[in-house]
Design a protein around this motif. Structure first.
Motif, PDB file in Angstrom:
ATOM      1  N   ILE A   1       0.783  -1.207  -0.073  1.00  0.00           N
ATOM      2  CA  ILE A   1      -0.060  -0.135  -0.155  1.00  0.00           C
ATOM      3  C   ILE A   1       0.794   1.273   0.039  1.00  0.00           C
ATOM      4  CG2 ILE A   1      -1.739   1.337   1.389  1.00  0.00           C
ATOM      5  CD1 ILE A   1      -2.986  -1.101   2.146  1.00  0.00           C
ATOM      6  N   ARG A   2       1.964   1.300   0.692  1.00  0.00           N
ATOM      7  CA  ARG A   2       2.934   2.482   0.838  1.00  0.00           C
ATOM      8  C   ARG A   2       3.690   2.556  -0.375  1.00  0.00           C
ATOM      9  NH1 ARG A   2       4.803   1.386   6.994  1.00  0.00           N
ATOM     10  NH2 ARG A   2       2.900   1.117   7.859  1.00  0.00           N
ATOM     11  N   SER A   3       3.812   1.649  -1.376  1.00  0.00           N
ATOM     12  CA  SER A   3       4.661   1.513  -2.525  1.00  0.00           C
ATOM     13  C   SER A   3       3.859   2.249  -3.832  1.00  0.00           C
ATOM     14  CB  SER A   3       5.316   0.204  -2.620  1.00  0.00           C
ATOM     15  OG  SER A   3       5.849  -0.156  -1.589  1.00  0.00           O
ATOM     16  N   MET A   4       2.587   1.791  -3.524  1.00  0.00           N
ATOM     17  CA  MET A   4       1.669   2.097  -4.717  1.00  0.00           C
ATOM     18  C   MET A   4       1.664   3.578  -4.978  1.00  0.00           C
ATOM     19  SD  MET A   4      -1.248  -0.598  -4.197  1.00  0.00           S
ATOM     20  CE  MET A   4      -2.210   0.250  -2.894  1.00  0.00           C
ATOM     21  N   GLU A   5       1.270   3.848  -6.174  1.00  0.00           N
ATOM     22  CA  GLU A   5       1.375   5.461  -6.582  1.00  0.00           C
ATOM     23  C   GLU A   5       0.065   6.191  -6.565  1.00  0.00           C
ATOM     24  OE1 GLU A   5       2.579   5.352 -10.577  1.00  0.00           O
ATOM     25  OE2 GLU A   5       4.448   4.215 -10.367  1.00  0.00           O
ATOM     26  N   GLN A   6       0.003   7.317  -6.240  1.00  0.00           N
ATOM     27  CA  GLN A   6      -1.460   8.291  -6.609  1.00  0.00           C
ATOM     28  C   GLN A   6      -2.175   7.929  -5.253  1.00  0.00           C
ATOM     29  OE1 GLN A   6      -2.692   8.272 -10.370  1.00  0.00           O
ATOM     30  NE2 GLN A   6      -0.796   9.170 -11.229  1.00  0.00           N
ATOM     31  N   GLU A   7      -1.863   7.476  -4.263  1.00  0.00           N
ATOM     32  CA  GLU A   7      -2.466   7.292  -3.117  1.00  0.00           C
ATOM     33  C   GLU A   7      -3.585   5.871  -3.460  1.00  0.00           C
ATOM     34  OE1 GLU A   7      -4.536  10.572  -1.596  1.00  0.00           O
ATOM     35  OE2 GLU A   7      -2.733  11.203  -0.219  1.00  0.00           O
ATOM     36  N   GLU A   8      -3.151   5.067  -4.154  1.00  0.00           N
ATOM     37  CA  GLU A   8      -3.973   3.819  -4.710  1.00  0.00           C
ATOM     38  C   GLU A   8      -4.215   3.199  -3.411  1.00  0.00           C
ATOM     39  OE1 GLU A   8      -2.382   3.795  -9.366  1.00  0.00           O
ATOM     40  OE2 GLU A   8      -1.812   2.217  -7.713  1.00  0.00           O
TER      41      GLU A   8
END
Length: 756
Positions: A89-96
């Motif tokens: 979750i913390r690695s995904m882009e644009q608060e995905e």
């Protein structure tokens, strides 16, 4: 196997039978905060999917797959799965977010909006293109959990010793798993009833007919992702299983063996030839829906119930479960999948029988009350379908008047907030030191194999392509030899080594008793002194007397220090400001100013109120579970204020800085301020050379500096008061003020330069 139940209730086997080894594969779609399918690529910060052992993509570029190692307990596996969730979750882009439902979010009108995973292996890409053509892209977007189960090796060995039917362990293991597989395929409908959790599908999923009502599990029904009806494989023997799959591949009915999507896959190697040679070593159960309320997709209860169910499949006598009977089990499962979640199942009688047999097994094996209660809970859900997972989902949506999509979006956002509110913590391992948690995050993110050897001792094993490293506390590594931390732990030795190398250290003496230290009191009259234990952490046992100490205060300081160690140092107080230099491989990577616990007045609030306001900072917590500690209002703070003629209820003037502690430790409420870029290079050089003199590769060097922007020209410009073999990294990564320095990644790059 003859008399299997009797064998399993023998003392030794009874204990072994209750154990397990499980690993999970959990799929989820990446979505936007509004619940739409993400259009971005798999996060590049997660490293290459060519080797990442834990975070992959399944069919689509947006379908993230989390893969755990094999563990012996559900607690261990849930801890690791939780950590993978935080990293993902913390690695995904644009608060995905990660979509919490098995059925996908609203899909694009055009199939072109569903991107096949962008893998480097063209064969893998072509396989996915084939699946899209044969089954359609939309059905490929369904997600779930695969439960890989293995009986303990010791259990199988003991069974082998007690029988004469099988000539080898491989034969016995194969027979055991074939029996479990046949029984599972026959009775798996009970799991679909209890933990099926896909009653609805969003618009865009169905291309033709669809259920006319809510159901227990679309994913496990004929509307889910299944092979064509003509695909049939026999579980009568390992030979028939392998031959049938090979025949289907040879005739073109399947393009590869992995296209066989049964609820149970037999596992024993990389391919079917390995399976035939080595026998079945474990089974893969593939019919488990995501639990939307479980932040990691499944609960401990469900994992333990599945384990109990698998045990039952071995425990039950097998009465010739033929291919026809297995086909009947498939029909039962499809029927239960499509029942209304709030209506009793038509297979109620068989369900009651299965649970009664499960209760008898639990009793015979003397299982704990936890499992006895688990069977009772399942029985209540069988009698009251509204208590099942699917039943609860339907009731929840109906009572609140929300759609399935709104439900999924709400939970996805909730889980995102939980994973990102404290980014310095790692789910599953929050009781470990913060520096270790941050280091583990980086290890998982970059795709390095991780094994927690000892949680309490913060001991980790890392591995990547045969390169193994052992790490303690996140920064104690093989790069430093054994004697280095022992030297730095001993402050007397540290001072002698640094003084011999030409560095300025505070003058003073060491003592083994209070009496011997008291005899030298006259030497320290009217001098600024520091009394501290020979070995200390977090500033424990340290007393500072800038203007000298009375005899009574001097004795009290000694008593405090001796309470922490058998040897105590009394040193000159060096005037100036203390800075922590973090040196890695000969280079200063970070410099931190640690300011004693303080508040700044505004002319309106009392000191007590200002402390409460400052403690609201999300970086502040208790018991070293946050980068900064909350400021306390205790005896030490009250005495410090008394010296300033203040109390907790005093109202400081605007911009007046009030200190509540003498020592600058972050662990006692101090502030951490990054000054790396503004620190004069000459002091960085001193820290680097001092680290080299200690023979260290990783070191935290504490310097007292009167003017950090003025070049050091002689010994009067600085003093080294301590060298740390286990310097905290989290306060550099999450400083109170200034630039974050990801030192945990620096340590990882030092250990694995090949990943740069």
């Amino acid at each position: 196997m003859k008399d299997l139940q009797k064998k399993l209730t023998q003392t030794k086997l009874k204990a072994l039978f209750k154990k397990m080894r499980i690993g999970l594969e959990k799929e989820s779609q990446r979505v936007t905060p509004s619940g739409d399918l993400a259009q971005t690529n798999h996060p590049s910060i997660l490293g290459s999917r060519d080797y990442h052992p834990y975070i992959q993509t399944d069919f689509s570029e947006t379908q993230m797959e989390l893969i755990t190692p094999v563990f012996d307990t559900t607690t261990e596996i849930m801890n690791f799965l939780g950590a993978l969730h935080d990293v993902s979750i913390r690695s995904m882009e644009q608060e995905e977010r990660l979509w919490p439902l098995s059925m996908p979010p609203v899909l694009p009108e055009c199939d072109c909006g569903i991107k096949i995973a962008k893998l480097t292996n063209q064969g893998d890409v072509n396989y996915r293109r084939y699946l899209a053509k044969v089954y359609g892209k939309r059905k490929q977007m369904v997600s779930g959990i695969h439960y890989n189960f293995e009986f303990p090796k010791e259990m199988l060995e003991e069974l082998f010793e007690q029988q004469t039917e099988f000539k080898s362990m491989a034969e016995l293991s194969t027979a055991i798993y074939l029996k479990v597989s046949r029984q599972y395929l026959r009775y798996r409908w009970l799991l679909t009833y209890l933990i099926g959790a896909s009653p609805f599908a969003e618009s865009g999923y169905f291309t033709d007919e669809e259920p006319k009502q809510p159901v227990r599990s679309i994913r496990n029904s004929q509307y889910g992702y299944t092979n064509r009806p003509e695909i049939h494989v026999s579980y009568n023997s390992l030979d028939t299983y392998v031959n049938d799959i090979e025949r289907l591949v040879d005739t073109g009915a399947l393009i590869e063996a992995k296209e066989f999507y049964s609820s149970v896959r037999l596992r024993g190697g990389n391919d079917l030839d390995d399976l035939l040679e080595s026998g079945i070593r474990y089974i893969e159960l593939r019919n488990i829906d995501l639990d939307p309320w479980a932040k990691y997709g499944i609960t401990n209860w469900s994992l333990d119930f599945i384990h109990l169910f698998v045990m039952l499949m071995l425990w039950l006598p097998e009465e010739n479960i033929s291919d026809e009977i297995i086909s009947q089990g498939t029909q039962y499962n499809d029927h239960v999948s499509l029942e209304h979640p709030l209506e009793k199942t038509e297979l109620l009688d068989e369900g009651e029988w299965l649970l009664s047999e499960m209760a008898k097994m639990a009793s015979a094996l003397e299982m704990s009350d936890y499992y006895v209660d688990m069977v009772q809970t399942a029985a209540e859900q069988l009698a009251h379908p509204e208590l099942t997972l699917a039943g609860r989902i339907v009731s929840y949506l109906t009572e609140r008047g929300i759609t399935n999509g709104e439900f999924g979006t709400m939970l996805a956002n909730d889980f995102y907030q939980e994973a990102t509110t404290h980014p310095y913590q790692l789910a599953g391992y929050r009781h470990m030191e913060l520096s270790t948690q941050l280091f583990m995050f980086d290890v998982l993110q970059k795709g390095i194999g991780l094994e927690v050897l000892d949680e309490q001792d913060q001991f980790l094993k890392l591995s990547h392509k045969g390169h193994v490293e052992y790490v303690k506390n996140g920064n104690m590594t093989s790069k430093d030899n054994y004697v280095v931390p022992l030297m730095m732990e001993n402050k007397i030795v540290t001072k002698k080594v640094l003084a011999k190398a030409g560095f300025r250290v505070p003058l003073g003496s060491d003592y083994k008793t209070i009496e011997s230290a008291m005899e030298d009191y006259a030497q320290f009259i009217d001098k600024g002194i520091v009394i501290k234990p020979k070995s200390t952490n977090f500033g424990l046992g340290i007393s500072i007397f800038k203007e000298g100490a009375t005899r009574e205060a001097y004795r009290q300081g000694l008593e405090i220090a001796f309470a922490e160690d058998t040897d105590v140092l009394v040193e000159e107080f060096l005037s100036g400001t203390e800075y922590r230099f973090f040196v890695v491989d000969g280079k200063t990577l970070a410099v931190l100013l640690r300011v004693p616990a303080n508040v700044t007045g505004d002319g309106q609030h009392t000191i007590r109120e200002l402390v409460a306001l400052k403690n609201q900072d999300s970086l502040r917590g208790t018991n070293h579970r946050s980068p900064l500690e909350q400021i306390e209002l205790g005896t030490i703070e009250a005495l410090m204020l008394e010296e300033q003629q203040l109390t907790f209820d005093s109202i400081p003037e605007p911009k007046q800085v009030v200190y509540l502690r003498e020592n600058s430790n972050v662990s006692t409420g101090g502030d951490s301020i990054d000054v790396t870029d503004s620190m004069h290079v000459s002091y960085k050089k001193i820290a680097e050379e001092a680290t080299k003199a200690m023979g260290a590769v990783i070191c935290g060097m504490d310097l007292i500096i009167p003017d950090y922007q003025k070049a050091a020209t002689n010994h009067a410009d600085y003093g080294i008061i301590e060298a740390n073999f286990n310097p905290m990294m989290h306060m550099h990564v999450y400083p109170y003020e200034g630039t974050s320095r990801r030192l945990t990644m620096s340590i990882l790059e030092l250990l694995y330069p090949e990943l740069h």
